[in-house]
Design an enzyme around this catalytic site. Structure first.
Site, mmCIF file in Angstrom:
data_model
loop_
_atom_site.group_PDB
_atom_site.id
_atom_site.type_symbol
_atom_site.label_atom_id
_atom_site.label_comp_id
_atom_site.label_asym_id
_atom_site.label_seq_id
_atom_site.Cartn_x
_atom_site.Cartn_y
_atom_site.Cartn_z
ATOM 1 N N TYR A 66 0.183 -5.414 5.147
ATOM 2 C CA TYR A 66 -0.611 -4.449 6.051
ATOM 3 C C TYR A 66 -0.425 -5.049 7.108
ATOM 4 C CZ TYR A 66 -4.920 -5.422 4.596
ATOM 5 O OH TYR A 66 -6.531 -6.215 4.974
ATOM 6 N N CYS A 67 -1.139 -3.892 8.027
ATOM 7 C CA CYS A 67 -1.719 -4.058 9.668
ATOM 8 C C CYS A 67 -2.561 -2.226 9.226
ATOM 9 C CB CYS A 67 -0.883 -3.639 10.789
ATOM 10 S SG CYS A 67 0.843 -2.572 10.641
ATOM 11 N N ALA A 68 -2.679 -1.410 11.456
ATOM 12 C CA ALA A 68 -3.167 -0.391 11.222
ATOM 13 C C ALA A 68 -2.420 0.644 10.710
ATOM 14 C CB ALA A 68 -3.607 -0.526 12.574
ATOM 15 N N GLY B 167 1.675 0.498 10.187
ATOM 16 C CA GLY B 167 3.131 -0.178 9.563
ATOM 17 C C GLY B 167 3.791 -0.654 10.893
ATOM 18 N N TYR C 116 -3.726 0.277 6.990
ATOM 19 C CA TYR C 116 -5.152 -0.146 6.954
ATOM 20 C C TYR C 116 -5.760 1.605 7.240
ATOM 21 C CZ TYR C 116 -10.059 -0.986 6.049
ATOM 22 O OH TYR C 116 -11.257 -0.738 5.387
#
Length: 126
Positions: free
Chosen positions: A90-92, A94, A119
Site C-alpha cells: 500500500y501507499c497513500a 494506490g 493509507y
C-alpha cells in the site's frame, strides 16, 4: 477518410483498454475489507511503499517501510521477502503501490496484493 476513422478508432480503443485494471495473474487489487480480514493481526508480508516521513505519521498494523522513491534500496529490501508467500502493498492512495506491484512481479513474486485505496482509505474507514 475511412482509413483515418479506422486508425482513430483503434487508437481510441487501445487508450481506453490501457486505462482499464492492470490486474494480472500475480497482482490482485484489494480493498479495506480484505486488509481487515486477511492482514490485520496476521503474520503476513505487509509493505508500506511511502516515504519514511509518511510512514512515521501513521501506518497499517505491522507494515514494514520500503521507500519506493529510493529505487536501489527498494530493490534490495524487497529481495529480503519470501517471493512465494503473499505480499500486501500500500501507499497513500494506490498509485505507488501499483507501480511497486509491477516491480515485484518483474522480480519473481507470485502473490501480490495491492491495496488500491491506500493509507488514505484506511485512515478514513477506521
Amino acid at each position: 477518410m475511412r482509413n483515418i476513422w479506422m486508425v482513430f478508432s483503434l487508437v481510441l480503443f487501445m487508450g481506453v483498454s490501457s486505462c482499464q485494471s492492470q490486474e494480472s495473474a500475480t497482482i490482485t487489487k484489494v480493498d479495506n475489507a480484505t486488509i481487515k480480514q486477511d492482514v490485520i493481526g496476521k503474520n503476513v508480508q505487509l509493505v508500506d511503499v511511502r516515504t519514511p516521513e509518511e510512514y512515521n505519521s501513521g501506518h497499517i498494523d505491522d507494515a514494514v517501510n520500503f521507500d519506493l522513491s529510493r529505487q536501489k534500496s527498494f530493490l534490495e529490501q524487497i529481495n529480503t521477502l519470501d517471493k512465494d508467500k503473499p505480499v500486501y502493498l500500500y501507499c497513500a492512495v494506490g498509485s505507488r503501490s501499483a507501480y511497486a506491484a509491477k516491480i515485484l512481479e518483474r522480480e519473481g513474486f507470485t502473490k501480490i496484493f495491492d491495496y488500491s485505496g491506500g493509507y488514505m482509505d484506511w485512515a478514513r474507514n477506521q
